[in-house]
Design a protein around this motif. Sequence first.
Motif, PDB file in Angstrom:
ATOM      1  N   LEU A  99       0.840  -1.188   0.000  1.00  0.00           N
ATOM      2  CA  LEU A  99       0.000   0.000   0.000  1.00  0.00           C
ATOM      3  C   LEU A  99       0.879   1.244   0.000  1.00  0.00           C
ATOM      4  O   LEU A  99       2.029   1.203   0.435  1.00  0.00           O
ATOM      5  N   TYR A 100       0.311   2.349  -0.472  1.00  0.00           N
ATOM      6  CA  TYR A 100       1.000   3.639  -0.427  1.00  0.00           C
ATOM      7  C   TYR A 100       0.551   4.374   0.828  1.00  0.00           C
ATOM      8  O   TYR A 100      -0.648   4.512   1.071  1.00  0.00           O
ATOM      9  N   TRP A 101       1.499   4.841   1.635  1.00  0.00           N
ATOM     10  CA  TRP A 101       1.189   5.526   2.883  1.00  0.00           C
ATOM     11  C   TRP A 101       1.735   6.944   2.850  1.00  0.00           C
ATOM     12  O   TRP A 101       2.847   7.177   2.407  1.00  0.00           O
ATOM     13  N   ARG A 102       0.926   7.875   3.352  1.00  0.00           N
ATOM     14  CA  ARG A 102       1.377   9.269   3.525  1.00  0.00           C
ATOM     15  C   ARG A 102       0.950   9.716   4.920  1.00  0.00           C
ATOM     16  O   ARG A 102      -0.234   9.870   5.193  1.00  0.00           O
TER      17      ARG A 102
ATOM     18  N   SER B 233      -2.754   8.501   9.014  1.00  0.00           N
ATOM     19  CA  SER B 233      -2.134   8.451   7.690  1.00  0.00           C
ATOM     20  C   SER B 233      -3.182   8.319   6.598  1.00  0.00           C
ATOM     21  O   SER B 233      -4.253   7.753   6.812  1.00  0.00           O
ATOM     22  N   PHE B 234      -2.823   8.825   5.435  1.00  0.00           N
ATOM     23  CA  PHE B 234      -3.597   8.545   4.223  1.00  0.00           C
ATOM     24  C   PHE B 234      -3.027   7.278   3.613  1.00  0.00           C
ATOM     25  O   PHE B 234      -1.804   7.072   3.601  1.00  0.00           O
ATOM     26  N   VAL B 235      -3.896   6.426   3.087  1.00  0.00           N
ATOM     27  CA  VAL B 235      -3.442   5.187   2.461  1.00  0.00           C
ATOM     28  C   VAL B 235      -4.286   4.887   1.234  1.00  0.00           C
ATOM     29  O   VAL B 235      -5.491   5.169   1.198  1.00  0.00           O
ATOM     30  N   CYS B 236      -3.630   4.347   0.221  1.00  0.00           N
ATOM     31  CA  CYS B 236      -4.338   3.843  -0.962  1.00  0.00           C
ATOM     32  C   CYS B 236      -3.551   2.655  -1.493  1.00  0.00           C
ATOM     33  O   CYS B 236      -2.447   2.364  -1.015  1.00  0.00           O
ATOM     34  N   ARG B 237      -4.092   1.962  -2.461  1.00  0.00           N
ATOM     35  CA  ARG B 237      -3.370   0.848  -3.064  1.00  0.00           C
ATOM     36  C   ARG B 237      -2.145   1.390  -3.803  1.00  0.00           C
ATOM     37  O   ARG B 237      -2.220   2.432  -4.461  1.00  0.00           O
ATOM     38  N   ALA B 238      -1.023   0.695  -3.675  1.00  0.00           N
ATOM     39  CA  ALA B 238       0.208   1.170  -4.303  1.00  0.00           C
ATOM     40  C   ALA B 238       0.046   1.321  -5.808  1.00  0.00           C
ATOM     41  O   ALA B 238       0.606   2.240  -6.419  1.00  0.00           O
TER      42      ALA B 238
END
Length: 293
Positions: free
Chosen positions: A154-157, A263-268
Amino acid sequence: MKLEFLNSLGAVIRQGSFAGAAEEVGLTPSAISLQMKKLEEYFGQPLFDRSARTVRPTPLALELAETVSAALNAVEEARTRHTGALTGRIAIGAIRSLQPTMIPLVLGVIAKRHPGLSVRVIQGDSVELLDQLKAGRLDGAALVRPMAGGSSRLYWRDLAEQPFVFVAPADSESNDMSELVARYGWIQFDTTLTSGRTAATYLHRFAPGARPRFELESIEAVLAMVAQGLGVSIIPRLPASLSSRVLVRQIPLRGPAPQRQISFVCRATDAETRKAIAIRDAFVASYEGMDAA
Protein backbone atom coordinates in the motif's frame (compact mmCIF):
# COMPACT_ATOMS: atom_id res chain seq x y z
CA MET A 1 13.04 -0.56 -13.87
CA LYS A 2 10.18 1.62 -12.68
CA LEU A 3 10.07 5.40 -12.86
CA GLU A 4 9.05 5.61 -9.20
CA PHE A 5 12.39 4.00 -8.22
CA LEU A 6 14.23 6.94 -9.76
CA ASN A 7 11.91 9.36 -7.99
CA SER A 8 12.79 7.63 -4.71
CA LEU A 9 16.48 7.89 -5.58
CA GLY A 10 16.14 11.68 -5.74
CA ALA A 11 14.33 11.68 -2.39
CA VAL A 12 17.14 9.67 -0.72
CA ILE A 13 19.73 12.15 -2.01
CA ARG A 14 17.70 15.15 -0.86
CA GLN A 15 16.93 13.71 2.58
CA GLY A 16 20.23 11.96 3.25
CA SER A 17 18.59 8.76 4.50
CA PHE A 18 16.15 6.03 3.52
CA ALA A 19 13.90 6.99 6.44
CA GLY A 20 13.72 10.61 5.31
CA ALA A 21 13.04 9.59 1.73
CA ALA A 22 10.30 7.23 2.89
CA GLU A 23 8.56 10.09 4.68
CA GLU A 24 8.86 12.34 1.62
CA VAL A 25 7.39 9.88 -0.88
CA GLY A 26 4.98 8.10 1.46
CA LEU A 27 6.55 4.63 1.57
CA THR A 28 8.23 2.61 4.31
CA PRO A 29 12.05 2.70 4.75
CA SER A 30 12.20 -0.99 3.85
CA ALA A 31 10.36 -0.30 0.58
CA ILE A 32 12.82 2.49 -0.26
CA SER A 33 15.75 0.18 0.54
CA LEU A 34 14.35 -2.50 -1.75
CA GLN A 35 13.88 0.02 -4.57
CA MET A 36 17.50 1.17 -4.25
CA LYS A 37 18.72 -2.43 -4.36
CA LYS A 38 16.71 -2.97 -7.55
CA LEU A 39 18.30 0.11 -9.09
CA GLU A 40 21.78 -1.06 -8.12
CA GLU A 41 21.07 -4.45 -9.70
CA TYR A 42 19.85 -2.71 -12.85
CA PHE A 43 22.96 -0.51 -13.17
CA GLY A 44 25.34 -3.17 -11.93
CA GLN A 45 27.08 -1.01 -9.32
CA PRO A 46 26.42 0.63 -5.94
CA LEU A 47 24.58 3.93 -5.83
CA PHE A 48 25.36 4.65 -2.18
CA ASP A 49 28.23 4.36 0.26
CA ARG A 50 26.55 2.79 3.28
CA SER A 51 29.64 2.66 5.52
CA ALA A 52 28.85 5.96 7.25
CA ARG A 53 25.92 6.82 9.53
CA THR A 54 24.18 8.58 6.60
CA VAL A 55 24.02 7.12 3.11
CA ARG A 56 26.30 8.97 0.68
CA PRO A 57 25.41 8.94 -3.03
CA THR A 58 28.01 7.86 -5.57
CA PRO A 59 28.79 10.05 -8.61
CA LEU A 60 26.53 7.78 -10.68
CA ALA A 61 23.63 8.32 -8.28
CA LEU A 62 24.07 12.10 -8.45
CA GLU A 63 24.21 12.01 -12.25
CA LEU A 64 21.05 9.89 -12.43
CA ALA A 65 19.17 12.11 -9.99
CA GLU A 66 20.03 15.26 -11.94
CA THR A 67 19.00 13.72 -15.25
CA VAL A 68 15.81 12.18 -13.90
CA SER A 69 14.75 15.32 -12.04
CA ALA A 70 14.59 17.32 -15.26
CA ALA A 71 12.69 14.52 -17.02
CA LEU A 72 10.17 14.10 -14.19
CA ASN A 73 9.53 17.84 -14.05
CA ALA A 74 8.88 17.88 -17.79
CA VAL A 75 6.49 14.94 -17.51
CA GLU A 76 4.57 16.58 -14.65
CA GLU A 77 4.30 19.87 -16.54
CA ALA A 78 2.97 18.03 -19.61
CA ARG A 79 0.47 16.09 -17.53
CA THR A 80 -0.82 19.24 -15.83
CA ARG A 81 -1.00 21.17 -19.09
CA HIS A 82 -2.88 18.57 -21.10
CA THR A 83 -5.08 16.88 -18.50
CA GLY A 84 -8.74 17.92 -18.36
CA ALA A 85 -10.90 18.44 -15.30
CA LEU A 86 -11.21 15.50 -12.94
CA THR A 87 -14.75 14.12 -12.95
CA GLY A 88 -16.60 11.02 -11.80
CA ARG A 89 -17.17 9.43 -8.40
CA ILE A 90 -14.73 8.62 -5.61
CA ALA A 91 -15.11 6.77 -2.32
CA ILE A 92 -13.14 7.95 0.72
CA GLY A 93 -12.80 6.03 3.99
CA ALA A 94 -12.22 7.73 7.33
CA ILE A 95 -12.24 6.57 10.94
CA ARG A 96 -15.08 7.86 13.11
CA SER A 97 -13.06 10.50 14.99
CA LEU A 98 -12.11 12.24 11.73
CA GLN A 99 -15.69 12.53 10.48
CA PRO A 100 -16.69 15.72 12.36
CA THR A 101 -13.24 17.32 12.33
CA MET A 102 -11.24 16.61 9.16
CA ILE A 103 -13.76 15.32 6.64
CA PRO A 104 -15.60 18.68 6.25
CA LEU A 105 -12.23 20.33 5.53
CA VAL A 106 -11.20 17.60 3.09
CA LEU A 107 -14.50 17.75 1.21
CA GLY A 108 -14.21 21.53 1.05
CA VAL A 109 -10.79 21.25 -0.60
CA ILE A 110 -12.03 18.65 -3.09
CA ALA A 111 -15.13 20.71 -3.95
CA LYS A 112 -12.96 23.75 -4.64
CA ARG A 113 -10.26 21.98 -6.64
CA HIS A 114 -12.37 19.35 -8.41
CA PRO A 115 -15.99 20.54 -8.66
CA GLY A 116 -16.79 17.74 -11.11
CA LEU A 117 -16.13 15.01 -8.55
CA SER A 118 -18.88 13.25 -6.59
CA VAL A 119 -17.64 11.97 -3.22
CA ARG A 120 -18.93 9.19 -1.00
CA VAL A 121 -17.51 9.01 2.53
CA ILE A 122 -17.38 5.64 4.30
CA GLN A 123 -16.94 5.33 8.07
CA GLY A 124 -15.26 2.40 9.80
CA ASP A 125 -12.43 1.41 12.07
CA SER A 126 -8.93 1.18 10.63
CA VAL A 127 -9.03 -2.59 10.02
CA GLU A 128 -12.40 -2.40 8.27
CA LEU A 129 -11.25 0.45 6.05
CA LEU A 130 -8.06 -1.38 5.08
CA ASP A 131 -10.12 -4.43 4.11
CA GLN A 132 -12.43 -2.28 1.98
CA LEU A 133 -9.45 -0.55 0.37
CA LYS A 134 -7.78 -3.84 -0.54
CA ALA A 135 -11.10 -5.10 -1.94
CA GLY A 136 -11.28 -2.09 -4.26
CA ARG A 137 -14.30 -0.47 -2.62
CA LEU A 138 -12.37 2.65 -1.58
CA ASP A 139 -10.11 4.97 -3.57
CA GLY A 140 -8.28 6.10 -0.44
CA ALA A 141 -8.68 6.32 3.32
CA ALA A 142 -7.47 8.18 6.40
CA LEU A 143 -6.92 5.92 9.39
CA VAL A 144 -4.60 4.90 12.20
CA ARG A 145 -1.44 3.45 10.72
CA PRO A 146 -0.51 0.04 12.19
CA MET A 147 2.31 0.02 14.74
CA ALA A 148 4.37 -2.16 12.40
CA GLY A 149 4.21 0.53 9.72
CA GLY A 150 1.63 -0.98 7.39
CA SER A 151 1.84 -3.18 4.31
CA SER A 152 4.44 -2.15 1.71
CA ARG A 153 1.87 -3.15 -0.93
CA LEU A 154 0.00 0.00 0.00
CA TYR A 155 1.00 3.64 -0.43
CA TRP A 156 1.19 5.53 2.88
CA ARG A 157 1.38 9.27 3.53
CA ASP A 158 1.61 10.25 7.18
CA LEU A 159 -0.63 13.19 8.10
CA ALA A 160 -0.42 13.82 11.84
CA GLU A 161 0.78 12.33 15.11
CA GLN A 162 -1.83 12.52 17.86
CA PRO A 163 -0.57 12.08 21.43
CA PHE A 164 -3.09 10.74 23.93
CA VAL A 165 -4.28 13.03 26.74
CA PHE A 166 -6.24 12.60 29.95
CA VAL A 167 -9.62 14.40 29.84
CA ALA A 168 -11.49 15.51 32.95
CA PRO A 169 -14.55 17.69 33.67
CA ALA A 170 -13.93 21.42 33.21
CA ASP A 171 -14.61 22.18 36.90
CA SER A 172 -12.16 19.57 38.20
CA GLU A 173 -9.07 21.04 39.83
CA SER A 174 -6.59 18.24 40.49
CA ASN A 175 -4.04 17.03 37.92
CA ASP A 176 -3.57 13.75 39.80
CA MET A 177 -4.99 11.18 37.40
CA SER A 178 -5.37 8.46 40.04
CA GLU A 179 -7.34 10.85 42.21
CA LEU A 180 -9.54 11.92 39.32
CA VAL A 181 -10.30 8.31 38.36
CA ALA A 182 -11.28 7.53 41.96
CA ARG A 183 -13.49 10.61 42.19
CA TYR A 184 -15.30 10.55 38.85
CA GLY A 185 -15.00 6.98 37.56
CA TRP A 186 -13.40 5.70 34.39
CA ILE A 187 -14.97 6.02 30.92
CA GLN A 188 -13.38 3.54 28.56
CA PHE A 189 -13.00 4.28 24.85
CA ASP A 190 -13.93 1.19 22.78
CA THR A 191 -11.30 -1.51 23.42
CA THR A 192 -12.07 -3.26 20.14
CA LEU A 193 -10.14 -0.36 18.59
CA THR A 194 -6.36 0.08 18.79
CA SER A 195 -6.79 3.54 20.35
CA GLY A 196 -9.06 2.15 23.06
CA ARG A 197 -6.63 -0.62 23.93
CA THR A 198 -3.76 1.89 24.02
CA ALA A 199 -5.70 4.08 26.46
CA ALA A 200 -6.57 1.13 28.71
CA THR A 201 -2.96 -0.05 28.80
CA TYR A 202 -1.75 3.38 29.88
CA LEU A 203 -4.49 3.73 32.51
CA HIS A 204 -3.49 0.49 34.20
CA ARG A 205 0.04 1.83 34.74
CA PHE A 206 -1.16 4.31 37.35
CA ALA A 207 -4.54 2.84 38.31
CA PRO A 208 -4.12 -0.95 37.98
CA GLY A 209 -7.36 -1.77 39.77
CA ALA A 210 -9.56 0.63 37.81
CA ARG A 211 -12.62 -0.79 36.07
CA PRO A 212 -14.62 1.15 33.51
CA ARG A 213 -17.87 2.67 34.67
CA PHE A 214 -18.94 3.14 31.04
CA GLU A 215 -17.53 1.98 27.71
CA LEU A 216 -18.42 3.98 24.60
CA GLU A 217 -17.71 3.53 20.91
CA SER A 218 -16.89 7.10 19.90
CA ILE A 219 -14.60 9.86 21.13
CA GLU A 220 -17.45 12.35 20.78
CA ALA A 221 -19.61 10.29 23.16
CA VAL A 222 -16.76 10.01 25.66
CA LEU A 223 -16.27 13.78 25.55
CA ALA A 224 -19.97 14.44 26.10
CA MET A 225 -19.96 12.21 29.17
CA VAL A 226 -16.81 13.81 30.58
CA ALA A 227 -18.24 17.30 29.97
CA GLN A 228 -21.29 16.29 32.05
CA GLY A 229 -19.05 15.25 34.94
CA LEU A 230 -19.85 11.55 34.51
CA GLY A 231 -16.26 10.33 34.36
CA VAL A 232 -12.72 10.82 33.07
CA SER A 233 -10.94 9.17 30.18
CA ILE A 234 -7.85 8.93 27.97
CA ILE A 235 -8.31 9.74 24.29
CA PRO A 236 -6.22 11.09 21.38
CA ARG A 237 -5.62 14.83 21.78
CA LEU A 238 -8.46 16.95 20.44
CA PRO A 239 -7.98 19.25 17.45
CA ALA A 240 -8.14 22.92 18.42
CA SER A 241 -11.40 23.32 16.51
CA LEU A 242 -13.08 20.68 18.70
CA SER A 243 -11.42 21.70 21.96
CA SER A 244 -13.07 25.11 21.79
CA ARG A 245 -16.53 23.52 21.59
CA VAL A 246 -16.20 20.89 24.36
CA LEU A 247 -15.95 21.88 28.02
CA VAL A 248 -13.31 19.46 29.28
CA ARG A 249 -9.78 19.76 30.63
CA GLN A 250 -6.98 18.10 28.67
CA ILE A 251 -4.14 16.96 30.94
CA PRO A 252 -0.85 15.77 29.37
CA LEU A 253 0.06 12.20 30.28
CA ARG A 254 3.03 11.52 32.53
CA GLY A 255 6.15 9.85 31.18
CA PRO A 256 6.39 8.64 27.58
CA ALA A 257 2.86 9.27 26.33
CA PRO A 258 1.37 6.92 23.73
CA GLN A 259 0.35 8.40 20.42
CA ARG A 260 -1.32 7.33 17.21
CA GLN A 261 -0.27 8.05 13.63
CA ILE A 262 -3.02 9.26 11.31
CA SER A 263 -2.13 8.45 7.69
CA PHE A 264 -3.60 8.55 4.22
CA VAL A 265 -3.44 5.19 2.46
CA CYS A 266 -4.34 3.84 -0.96
CA ARG A 267 -3.37 0.85 -3.06
CA ALA A 268 0.21 1.17 -4.30
CA THR A 269 -0.94 0.53 -7.86
CA ASP A 270 -3.30 3.52 -7.60
CA ALA A 271 -0.89 5.95 -5.92
CA GLU A 272 -0.18 7.90 -9.12
CA THR A 273 -3.76 8.01 -10.38
CA ARG A 274 -5.45 11.39 -10.44
CA LYS A 275 -8.22 10.31 -8.04
CA ALA A 276 -5.82 9.04 -5.39
CA ILE A 277 -3.65 12.14 -5.73
CA ALA A 278 -6.71 14.38 -5.38
CA ILE A 279 -7.75 12.65 -2.14
CA ARG A 280 -4.22 12.59 -0.71
CA ASP A 281 -3.58 16.25 -1.51
CA ALA A 282 -6.92 17.25 0.05
CA PHE A 283 -6.01 15.51 3.32
CA VAL A 284 -2.50 17.00 3.31
CA ALA A 285 -3.82 20.50 2.65
CA SER A 286 -6.47 20.14 5.37
CA TYR A 287 -3.97 19.03 8.02
CA GLU A 288 -1.46 21.69 7.03
CA GLY A 289 -4.22 24.32 7.21
CA MET A 290 -5.26 23.12 10.66
CA ASP A 291 -1.65 23.25 11.91
CA ALA A 292 -1.29 26.80 10.62
CA ALA A 293 -4.57 27.96 12.22
